[in-house]
Write a protein that holds these residues in place. Structure first.
Motif, mmCIF file in Angstrom:
data_model
loop_
_atom_site.group_PDB
_atom_site.id
_atom_site.type_symbol
_atom_site.label_atom_id
_atom_site.label_comp_id
_atom_site.label_asym_id
_atom_site.label_seq_id
_atom_site.Cartn_x
_atom_site.Cartn_y
_atom_site.Cartn_z
ATOM 1 N N ALA A 1 10.590 -14.268 -0.172
ATOM 2 C CA ALA A 1 9.958 -15.153 -1.155
ATOM 3 C C ALA A 1 8.445 -15.097 -1.017
ATOM 4 O O ALA A 1 7.711 -14.980 -2.013
ATOM 5 N N ALA A 2 7.962 -15.176 0.214
ATOM 6 C CA ALA A 2 6.524 -15.112 0.443
ATOM 7 C C ALA A 2 5.972 -13.747 0.052
ATOM 8 O O ALA A 2 4.872 -13.636 -0.499
ATOM 9 N N ALA A 3 6.751 -12.704 0.318
ATOM 10 C CA ALA A 3 6.289 -11.343 0.065
ATOM 11 C C ALA A 3 6.189 -11.020 -1.419
ATOM 12 O O ALA A 3 5.226 -10.389 -1.869
ATOM 13 N N ILE A 4 7.164 -11.439 -2.210
ATOM 14 C CA ILE A 4 7.150 -11.058 -3.621
ATOM 15 C C ILE A 4 6.000 -11.730 -4.363
ATOM 16 O O ILE A 4 5.477 -11.193 -5.345
ATOM 17 N N GLY A 5 5.561 -12.893 -3.867
ATOM 18 C CA GLY A 5 4.394 -13.531 -4.466
ATOM 19 C C GLY A 5 3.138 -12.691 -4.275
ATOM 20 O O GLY A 5 2.298 -12.588 -5.176
ATOM 21 N N ILE A 6 3.006 -12.081 -3.100
ATOM 22 C CA ILE A 6 1.872 -11.191 -2.846
ATOM 23 C C ILE A 6 1.970 -9.963 -3.749
ATOM 24 O O ILE A 6 0.972 -9.512 -4.321
ATOM 25 N N ALA A 7 3.181 -9.427 -3.888
ATOM 26 C CA ALA A 7 3.374 -8.265 -4.753
ATOM 27 C C ALA A 7 3.049 -8.605 -6.211
ATOM 28 O O ALA A 7 2.532 -7.753 -6.952
ATOM 29 N N HIS A 8 3.354 -9.816 -6.638
ATOM 30 C CA HIS A 8 3.013 -10.251 -7.998
ATOM 31 C C HIS A 8 1.498 -10.202 -8.201
ATOM 32 O O HIS A 8 1.017 -9.722 -9.242
ATOM 33 N N GLU A 9 0.740 -10.704 -7.224
ATOM 34 C CA GLU A 9 -0.722 -10.690 -7.358
ATOM 35 C C GLU A 9 -1.248 -9.261 -7.350
ATOM 36 O O GLU A 9 -2.197 -8.936 -8.062
ATOM 37 N N TRP A 10 -0.645 -8.388 -6.551
ATOM 38 C CA TRP A 10 -1.019 -6.970 -6.596
ATOM 39 C C TRP A 10 -0.704 -6.389 -7.965
ATOM 40 O O TRP A 10 -1.431 -5.525 -8.466
ATOM 41 N N GLY A 11 0.355 -6.871 -8.599
ATOM 42 C CA GLY A 11 0.690 -6.433 -9.950
ATOM 43 C C GLY A 11 -0.447 -6.698 -10.920
ATOM 44 O O GLY A 11 -0.708 -5.887 -11.828
ATOM 45 N N HIS A 12 -1.158 -7.812 -10.731
ATOM 46 C CA HIS A 12 -2.315 -8.090 -11.589
ATOM 47 C C HIS A 12 -3.446 -7.084 -11.326
ATOM 48 O O HIS A 12 -4.179 -6.721 -12.252
ATOM 49 N N HIS A 13 -3.567 -6.650 -10.090
ATOM 50 C CA HIS A 13 -4.543 -5.598 -9.776
ATOM 51 C C HIS A 13 -4.201 -4.321 -10.536
ATOM 52 O O HIS A 13 -5.093 -3.679 -11.121
ATOM 53 N N VAL A 14 -2.931 -3.945 -10.551
ATOM 54 C CA VAL A 14 -2.493 -2.750 -11.286
ATOM 55 C C VAL A 14 -2.843 -2.898 -12.766
ATOM 56 O O VAL A 14 -3.393 -1.974 -13.390
ATOM 57 N N GLN A 15 -2.536 -4.047 -13.337
ATOM 58 C CA GLN A 15 -2.848 -4.294 -14.740
ATOM 59 C C GLN A 15 -4.349 -4.179 -15.006
ATOM 60 O O GLN A 15 -4.771 -3.593 -16.011
ATOM 61 N N HIS A 16 -5.136 -4.732 -14.102
ATOM 62 C CA HIS A 16 -6.590 -4.696 -14.256
ATOM 63 C C HIS A 16 -7.109 -3.267 -14.234
ATOM 64 O O HIS A 16 -7.906 -2.859 -15.097
ATOM 65 N N VAL A 17 -6.664 -2.480 -13.268
ATOM 66 C CA VAL A 17 -7.125 -1.093 -13.140
ATOM 67 C C VAL A 17 -6.713 -0.259 -14.342
ATOM 68 O O VAL A 17 -7.490 0.585 -14.823
ATOM 69 N N GLY B 1 0.806 -1.210 0.000
ATOM 70 C CA GLY B 1 0.000 0.000 0.000
ATOM 71 C C GLY B 1 0.844 1.267 0.000
ATOM 72 O O GLY B 1 0.472 2.270 -0.626
ATOM 73 N N GLU B 2 1.976 1.227 0.676
ATOM 74 C CA GLU B 2 2.898 2.367 0.655
ATOM 75 C C GLU B 2 3.384 2.648 -0.769
ATOM 76 O O GLU B 2 3.402 3.800 -1.220
ATOM 77 N N PHE B 3 3.780 1.589 -1.444
ATOM 78 C CA PHE B 3 4.274 1.724 -2.817
ATOM 79 C C PHE B 3 3.176 2.222 -3.736
ATOM 80 O O PHE B 3 3.390 3.107 -4.581
ATOM 81 N N SER B 4 1.978 1.684 -3.554
ATOM 82 C CA SER B 4 0.850 2.091 -4.380
ATOM 83 C C SER B 4 0.529 3.571 -4.167
ATOM 84 O O SER B 4 0.326 4.326 -5.130
ATOM 85 N N LYS B 5 0.518 4.005 -2.919
ATOM 86 C CA LYS B 5 0.200 5.401 -2.637
ATOM 87 C C LYS B 5 1.267 6.333 -3.193
ATOM 88 O O LYS B 5 0.956 7.426 -3.699
ATOM 89 N N ALA B 6 2.526 5.904 -3.118
ATOM 90 C CA ALA B 6 3.619 6.743 -3.621
ATOM 91 C C ALA B 6 3.605 6.829 -5.147
ATOM 92 O O ALA B 6 4.047 7.824 -5.726
ATOM 93 N N THR B 7 3.093 5.769 -5.800
ATOM 94 C CA THR B 7 3.139 5.692 -7.256
ATOM 95 C C THR B 7 1.813 6.040 -7.914
ATOM 96 O O THR B 7 1.772 6.730 -8.939
ATOM 97 N N TYR B 8 0.732 5.536 -7.327
ATOM 98 C CA TYR B 8 -0.613 5.742 -7.859
ATOM 99 C C TYR B 8 -1.497 6.321 -6.741
ATOM 100 O O TYR B 8 -2.276 5.583 -6.113
ATOM 101 N N PRO B 9 -1.399 7.598 -6.462
ATOM 102 C CA PRO B 9 -2.107 8.187 -5.319
ATOM 103 C C PRO B 9 -3.608 7.953 -5.319
ATOM 104 O O PRO B 9 -4.232 7.887 -4.254
ATOM 105 N N ASP B 10 -4.201 7.829 -6.506
ATOM 106 C CA ASP B 10 -5.658 7.706 -6.595
ATOM 107 C C ASP B 10 -6.141 6.274 -6.800
ATOM 108 O O ASP B 10 -7.347 6.052 -6.939
ATOM 109 N N MET B 11 -5.227 5.315 -6.818
ATOM 110 C CA MET B 11 -5.621 3.925 -7.063
ATOM 111 C C MET B 11 -6.038 3.245 -5.761
ATOM 112 O O MET B 11 -5.288 3.219 -4.793
ATOM 113 N N SER B 12 -7.236 2.713 -5.751
ATOM 114 C CA SER B 12 -7.702 1.992 -4.567
ATOM 115 C C SER B 12 -7.020 0.632 -4.492
ATOM 116 O O SER B 12 -6.523 0.105 -5.495
ATOM 117 N N ALA B 13 -6.992 0.052 -3.317
ATOM 118 C CA ALA B 13 -6.383 -1.260 -3.120
ATOM 119 C C ALA B 13 -7.356 -2.358 -3.521
ATOM 120 O O ALA B 13 -8.578 -2.162 -3.480
#
Length: 236
Positions: A128-144, A64-76
């Protein structure tokens, strides 16, 4: 990875953040009493199996920190935690269980299961566990942002780009002083594991492709990830 408090001591520039709230259900539950780990200077070996929900929540805060810094208006997206021996129906027509690491675009939800999260965390490491979560968030970015693949090659490119986005997130937390010496080894380990699981009918990139994608994101940030779909950049 260093905890946020430890990174604050190292860099002296981080601000305190509020805990990200998410919605609980009977099957997808937030941490309850006893699930929050004691203070640790490192996330590695800090959490037990019963505390995986707390680890998941912590990683969604970091993302969420990264998202807010990069995409201020993108919801989670909705972050759904699937407890062990539990199943959760999804809008994508797939029943999610505790082995889930998946994104459902029809409901904009990231599903992560306790058993799979623990397997990655305990056997391969926290990063390792964390980057997998970030990958799935990456699909959210693509979708939006409307990144839409065409054909099998397009699906593979979509997955490679999600790896790149995850790599950009890793680069961001590295800039905050949170990466530890062994974290990149953890990430290499998970890429080898999931890369080996793909067969001839793969819908993800090869190990070499996935590694290159993560490295591109780490070194070049999100703009480096535009090369997968130049007509629909994830960051202009």
């Amino acid at each position: 990875m260093r905890t946020r408090a430890a990174a604050l001591i190292c860099s002296t520039v981080l601000a305190l953040l509020a805990t990200l709230a998410s919605t609980a259900s009977a099957q997808a539950q937030l941490p309850g009493p006893g699930t929050v780990p004691p203070h640790c200077s490192s996330l590695q070996d800090c959490y037990g199996f019963e505390q995986m929900a707390a680890f998941y929540d912590e990683m969604t805060v970091w993302i969420g920190e990264f998202s807010k810094a990069t995409y201020p208006d993108m919801s989670a997206p909705s972050y759904v935690y699937v407890k062990s021996r539990t199943i959760v129906p999804s809008a994508c027509g797939v029943v999610m269980d505790s082995s889930a690491y998946a994104y459902c675009s029809l409901e904009d939800s990231v599903y992560v299961g306790q058993d799979q999260l623990w397997a990655f965390y305990s056997k391969l490491g926290d990063a390792a566990a964390a980057i997998g979560i970030a990958h799935e968030w990456g699909h959210h970015v693509q979708h939006v942002l409307g990144v839409a693949p065409v054909g099998r090659n397009g699906v593979i490119a979509l997955e490679n780009q999600a790896d790149c986005i995850a790599g950009a997130w890793v680069g961001y937390i590295d800039g905050l002083g949170r990466l530890e010496r062994d974290d990149l080894n953890d990430i290499n380990a998970i890429l080898k594991l999931i890369g080996a699981a793909e067969g001839p009918g793969r819908d993800h990139g090869t190990l070499a492709e996935r590694t290159a994608a993560v490295q591109t994101g780490f070194r070049s940030g999100l703009t480096g990830c535009n090369s997968f779909f130049p007509g629909r950049p994830v960051l202009a």
